[in-house]
Design an enzyme around this catalytic site. Structure first.
Site, short mmCIF file in Angstrom:
data_model
loop_
_atom_site.label_atom_id
_atom_site.label_comp_id
_atom_site.label_asym_id
_atom_site.label_seq_id
_atom_site.Cartn_x
_atom_site.Cartn_y
_atom_site.Cartn_z
N LYS A 64 0.81 30.72 -51.66
CA LYS A 64 -0.03 31.16 -50.68
C LYS A 64 -1.20 31.68 -51.02
CE LYS A 64 3.92 31.76 -47.10
NZ LYS A 64 4.47 32.81 -46.38
N MET A 115 10.39 28.35 -55.54
CA MET A 115 11.50 27.38 -54.66
C MET A 115 12.81 27.75 -54.95
SD MET A 115 9.82 25.90 -52.12
CE MET A 115 10.46 24.17 -51.52
N LEU A 116 13.59 27.95 -53.80
CA LEU A 116 15.21 27.83 -53.96
C LEU A 116 15.38 26.58 -54.45
CD1 LEU A 116 15.90 29.95 -50.72
CD2 LEU A 116 16.20 30.69 -52.99
N ASP A 146 6.56 39.53 -37.24
CA ASP A 146 6.53 38.09 -36.87
C ASP A 146 7.76 37.47 -37.55
OD1 ASP A 146 5.31 35.90 -36.13
OD2 ASP A 146 4.44 35.34 -37.95
N GLU A 191 16.25 32.86 -41.43
CA GLU A 191 16.99 31.80 -42.29
C GLU A 191 18.35 31.93 -43.06
OE1 GLU A 191 13.58 28.36 -43.36
OE2 GLU A 191 12.58 30.31 -43.02
N ASP A 202 9.40 34.42 -46.04
CA ASP A 202 8.01 34.54 -45.12
C ASP A 202 7.70 35.86 -44.88
OD1 ASP A 202 5.88 33.98 -43.73
OD2 ASP A 202 6.51 33.06 -42.29
N1 ATP Z 1 11.05 30.02 -51.53
C1 ATP Z 1 11.39 29.14 -50.85
N2 ATP Z 1 12.48 28.18 -51.12
C2 ATP Z 1 12.70 27.21 -50.32
N3 ATP Z 1 12.16 26.98 -49.03
C3 ATP Z 1 11.32 27.81 -48.77
C4 ATP Z 1 10.79 28.98 -49.60
N4 ATP Z 1 9.81 29.39 -48.87
C5 ATP Z 1 9.74 28.96 -47.63
N5 ATP Z 1 10.71 27.99 -47.65
C6 ATP Z 1 10.66 27.11 -46.47
O1 ATP Z 1 9.37 26.74 -46.07
C7 ATP Z 1 9.32 27.15 -44.57
C8 ATP Z 1 7.79 27.74 -44.27
O2 ATP Z 1 7.58 28.87 -44.90
P1 ATP Z 1 7.01 30.08 -44.43
O3 ATP Z 1 7.74 30.52 -43.16
O4 ATP Z 1 6.40 30.93 -45.47
O5 ATP Z 1 5.63 29.47 -43.94
P2 ATP Z 1 4.73 29.75 -42.42
O6 ATP Z 1 3.51 28.92 -42.70
O7 ATP Z 1 4.57 31.22 -42.43
O8 ATP Z 1 5.82 29.34 -41.39
P3 ATP Z 1 6.00 29.89 -39.89
O9 ATP Z 1 4.69 29.46 -39.47
O10 ATP Z 1 7.11 28.99 -39.30
O11 ATP Z 1 5.97 31.36 -39.81
C9 ATP Z 1 10.25 28.33 -44.52
O12 ATP Z 1 10.65 28.32 -43.21
C10 ATP Z 1 11.42 27.62 -45.42
O13 ATP Z 1 12.21 26.83 -44.84
MN MN Z 2 5.05 32.81 -41.00
#
Ligand code: ATP
Ligand code: MN
Length: 432
Positions: A149, A256-257, A321, A326, A340
């Site tokens: 990010k 990533m997990l 937010d 999850e 997130d």
């Molecule tokens: N470290 C991680 N390991 C595995 N999956 C992940 C990881 N981080 C995020 N994800 C997956 O990616 C998705 C999107 O990441 P994140 O929520 O940070 O993004 P976002 O753009 O802020 O999403 P949103 O608009 O839904 O808030 C998460 O909902 C999750 O399913």
């Molecule tokens: Mn988000």
């Protein structure tokens, strides 16, 4: 004075202006729950001398030193780990994952893992289509995936609303460390990293990501090359990120997990409507927690306690937010994971009490969490964060105002719990 279902009271009764709210309090029906909770907490903090005294104790120094020392020593990379065998390093956090935690309390290899996230060669960069905001999917040498990010704002920036703006990379980084401090180790591992946009992103970019590289002109009219905007719901060429004068961009590297753990999204019962003209039911229904208890199953106490814990975590970082939680799919005792955390640390001088509604409306908390929070309020989160992160490559990650705001919010959380304990039977508030 009678107990009513609030909505009925407000809609149908003109005669009785009072309703009973969660804190056994009479309120005029035009006072919002938010206002009442705020007043009650502020009153407790300002006027209850006994409560005030708790925070003046100082006999905790040895315990505090030990606690900080342990958190710190886990962050020191082990020089005997060979970077030649990166697969071995990437395998460690894979084995750490449990239903209820992502990292263990004793994690002496954490520093090595963070260090590897900070320095391992990136073999491929790609767009990430997960979520709605700009992020990259990076493949690191040794086959490990990480989300990146990028920085969107400088440290002084204050967004103009509680869930406004783009994700804050520094918020993600601090949230990871805070989860260890709070004993809520349900945040994926996050490290700071400063990337060279040309050599570490563009030169290894997938076709999809390459297609989003553009040149921009800044306010002074000078030319910036190697800006990119990625592919996502909110991504577009008018909203690209650009390297700094040295060609770098800082960001949060989120490990990533393991891919075999599938995630499932669960709607947050305290979800916001994201519309000013439409209030969610929870904002004014004093009995909303009863509804949540029923809808998640009255025997599902751990889930409710997780929701309360998440609200405490989010209140400290001011993340308003958390629209979904999850969990690990098909794992019945999965914790609510804290994935997130980017919408955090917006306005340091604001404490958005609605984030804390799960605690305020349910008045339950794990006793172990409560005891730990009390201990932290004496040590002070600010002190721990400062000592832990002073050597972080992107330090200072937060302005001082944001750091001390965490101490202030922790006192507010403890005041809320104190009020619960005064109102309800101890056994109904503190859970094993
Ligand atoms: N470290 C991680 N390991 C595995 N999956 C992940 C990881 N981080 C995020 N994800 C997956 O990616 C998705 C999107 O990441 P994140 O929520 O940070 O993004 P976002 O753009 O802020 O999403 P949103 O608009 O839904 O808030 C998460 O909902 C999750 O399913
Ligand atoms: Mn988000």
């Amino acid at each position: 004075m009678v107990t009513f279902n609030d909505s009925k009271q407000i809609n149908h009764s003109k005669k009785s202006p009072l309703v009973l709210v969660n804190f056994n309090e009479v309120r005029p029906n035009n006072a919002t729950l938010k206002l009442l909770f705020e007043r009650k907490i502020r009153f407790k903090i300002e006027n209850d001398l006994q409560f005030k005294q708790i925070f003046e104790q100082t006999d905790l120094d040895i315990e505090a030193d030990e606690f900080i020392l342990k958190l710190k020593s886990d962050l020191i990379p082990n020089p005997s780990f060979s970077f030649v065998n990166l697969t071995r390093i990437w395998n460690i956090p894979k084995k750490w994952v449990r239903a209820r935690e992502i990292t263990p309390s004793n994690a002496p290899e954490l520093g090595t893992i963070l260090n590897s996230l900070q320095s391992t060669r990136i073999v491929k960069s790609d767009v990430s289509r997960k979520g709605t905001q700009l992020k990259l999917l990076l493949t690191l040498q040794g086959g490990q995936y990480a989300l990146f990010k990028p920085m969107r704002y400088d440290r002084q920036y204050v967004p103009d609303g509680i869930y406004a703006g783009a994700d804050r990379h520094n918020g993600e980084i601090v949230a990871f460390h805070l989860s260890r401090i709070l004993n809520m180790r349900k945040v994926p591992i996050v490290a700071s990293r400063n990337l060279n946009v040309l050599t570490e992103i563009k030169q290894v970019a997938s076709e999809s990501l390459s297609a989003t590289f553009i040149n921009q002109t800044n306010q002074n009219g000078s030319f910036i090359s190697n800006c990119f905007y990625g592919e996502c719901y909110y991504c577009n060429e008018y909203d690209s990120v650009c390297p700094d004068a040295a060609g770098h961009i800082e960001g949060a590297m989120i490990l990533m997990l393991p891919l075999h753990y599938k995630l499932q999204r669960i709607r947050n019962p305290w979800q916001r409507t994201y519309r000013d003209n439409m209030k969610p039911r929870w904002e004014n229904d004093s009995h909303y927690c009863l509804y949540v208890r029923k809808s998640i199953g009255t025997n599902n106490q751990e889930r409710l306690l997780d929701m309360v814990e998440t609200s405490i975590f989010d209140f400290i970082i001011q993340n308003a937010d958390r629209h979904h939680y999850e969990v690990f799919k098909d794992v019945s005792n999965s914790a609510l994971l804290l994935i997130d955390n980017g919408k955090s640390f917006g306005n340091a001088s604001h404490d958005e009490i609605t984030i804390l509604f799960p605690l305020l409306q349910c008045c339950v908390i794990r006793n172990s969490t409560y005891q730990h929070l009390k201990k932290l309020s004496l040590i002070k989160i600010s002190r721990i964060i400062n000592e832990l992160l002073v050597n972080d490559p992107l330090w200072p990650l937060l302005t001082d105002d944001h750091i001390v705001a965490m101490d202030r919010r922790l006192v507010m959380i403890l005041a809320a719990i104190e009020i619960c304990l005064e109102t309800f039977n101890k056994n109904n508030v503190l859970k094993a």
